[in-house]
Design a protein around this motif. Structure first.
Motif, PDB file in Angstrom:
ATOM      1  N   ALA A 239     -43.863  22.093  58.824  1.00  0.00           N
ATOM      2  CA  ALA A 239     -42.987  21.071  58.226  1.00  0.00           C
ATOM      3  C   ALA A 239     -42.818  21.344  56.732  1.00  0.00           C
ATOM      4  N   HIS A 240     -41.693  20.885  56.161  1.00  0.00           N
ATOM      5  CA  HIS A 240     -41.662  20.773  54.708  1.00  0.00           C
ATOM      6  C   HIS A 240     -42.302  19.425  54.383  1.00  0.00           C
TER       7      HIS A 240
ATOM      8  N   ARG B 245     -33.126  15.458  55.169  1.00  0.00           N
ATOM      9  CA  ARG B 245     -33.611  14.554  56.225  1.00  0.00           C
ATOM     10  C   ARG B 245     -35.067  14.183  55.962  1.00  0.00           C
TER      11      ARG B 245
ATOM     12  N   ASP C 293     -38.079  13.149  58.691  1.00  0.00           N
ATOM     13  CA  ASP C 293     -38.470  12.851  60.072  1.00  0.00           C
ATOM     14  C   ASP C 293     -39.703  11.963  60.130  1.00  0.00           C
TER      15      ASP C 293
ATOM     16  N   SER D  49     -44.496  25.073  52.724  1.00  0.00           N
ATOM     17  CA  SER D  49     -43.388  24.499  51.966  1.00  0.00           C
ATOM     18  C   SER D  49     -43.725  23.065  51.558  1.00  0.00           C
TER      19      SER D  49
ATOM     20  N   LYS E 170     -41.703  22.971  62.720  1.00  0.00           N
ATOM     21  CA  LYS E 170     -40.705  23.767  61.986  1.00  0.00           C
ATOM     22  C   LYS E 170     -39.379  23.005  61.906  1.00  0.00           C
ATOM     23  N   GLY E 171     -38.786  22.947  60.720  1.00  0.00           N
ATOM     24  CA  GLY E 171     -37.516  22.253  60.541  1.00  0.00           C
ATOM     25  C   GLY E 171     -37.653  20.767  60.259  1.00  0.00           C
ATOM     26  N   LYS E 172     -38.859  20.234  60.404  1.00  0.00           N
ATOM     27  CA  LYS E 172     -39.071  18.799  60.148  1.00  0.00           C
ATOM     28  C   LYS E 172     -39.429  18.580  58.683  1.00  0.00           C
TER      29      LYS E 172
END
Ligand SMILES: NC(=O)c1ccc[n+]([C@@H]2O[C@H](COP(=O)([O-])OP(=O)(O)OC[C@H]3O[C@@H](n4cnc5c(N)ncnc54)[C@H](OP(=O)(O)O)[C@@H]3O)[C@@H](O)[C@H]2O)c1
Length: 246
Positions: free
Chosen positions: A29-30, A82, A84, A55, A3-5
């Motif tokens: 992840a997106h 970003r 990652d 996503s 999540k958030g990556k």
């Protein structure tokens, strides 16, 4: 788990790449999935994952074109802030024996499979260095270790990825960035479906497990290498080949 990556997966809307996109996206992840000519499969992949609540964005660009790589990387950074994870997965074959292979057949495969990973990595490396973290996974092949009749260009490109990955892993070892290779054997995708049936049967006879691999079986290893807890793994090659190289 992710999540958030944000992950960028080249060739991420078909075959092995689509399985990687699917797994990372379902882990939160997106995923920015790259494609070259397959607009339709890109649209289908995105729609399917969106309907599952994942996503995913799709980005057209040729990995063998450094300007396209820079544009796609910037597009993803502008929209999602970003990156990652970079998975250099895009690849092609143009199989012929060396006697029949033209200089163009040679160069085209090297340009996509090997230079493509270089160009996309260059497009994101400074961003990862600035952030002091990043994961790069390059999808090589068992053929890069064993060679194969009719695949001198492909084998050279995939062997090249081993050397590229290890060199970059050394350069990035103290910058929080890991670089690894996954080397699949024969996996049931369109690339392998292009092999004539009789030749494919012979290939399967040589695989100790007597079957093709599944794209999802490659994606699991990529996911493992991207996990936070895998930070001590760098410069490594992970085989997923049903025992083919024993
Ligand atoms: N299948 C196997 O048995 C096997 C075994 C070992 C290693 N691998 C490696 O795994 C990777 C994926 O293979 P696959 O079987 O999933 O292949 P695939 O089904 O043929 O898909 C290839 C992907 O690469 C993309 N691509 C091709 N040329 C490109 C270019 N110039 N720029 C950007 N993207 C490009 C394609 O995009 P479009 O959809 O736009 O065409 C597609 O998404 C490749 O690197 C391959 O060498 C595959």
């Amino acid at each position: 788990m992710f999540k958030g990556k944000v992950a960028l997966v080249t060739g991420g809307t078909r075959g092995i790449g689509a399985a990687i996109t699917t797994l990372l996206a379902t882990e939160g992840a997106h995923v920015a999935a790259g494609y070259s000519r397959g607009k339709e499969s890109a649209g289908m992949c995105q729609a399917k994952l969106a309907s599952m609540g994942a996503s995913v964005s799709v980005h057209q660009g040729r990995v063998d074109d450094p300007a396209d790589c820079a544009r796609v990387a910037q597009e993803v950074l502008d929209r999602f802030g970003r990156v990652d994870f970079l998975v250099n997965n895009a690849g092609i074959t143009m199989d012929k024996t060396v006697r029949k292979m033209t200089a163009e057949d040679w160069q085209t495969v090297l340009s996509v499979n090997l230079s493509g990973a270089f160009h996309m990595t260059k497009a994101l490396l400074e961003h990862m260095i600035e952030r002091g973290s990043g994961r790069i996974v390059n999808i090589s092949s068992v053929i890069g270790e064993t060679g194969n009749v009719g695949q001198a260009n492909y084998a050279a490109s995939k062997a090249g990825l081993f050397g590229f990955s290890k060199s970059l892993a050394l350069e990035m070892a103290q910058r929080g960035i890991t670089v690894n290779c996954v080397a699949p054997g024969f996996i049931g995708t369109e690339m392998v479906e292009a092999i004539p049936k009789a030749a494919l049967e012979k290939v399967i006879e040589k695989i100790p497990q007597r079957r093709l691999g599944r794209p999802e079986e490659v994606a699991r290893v990529v996911r493992f290498l991207l996990e936070d807890d895998s930070s001590y793994i760098t410069g490594a090659v992970y085989s997923v080949n049903g025992g083919l190289d024993m």
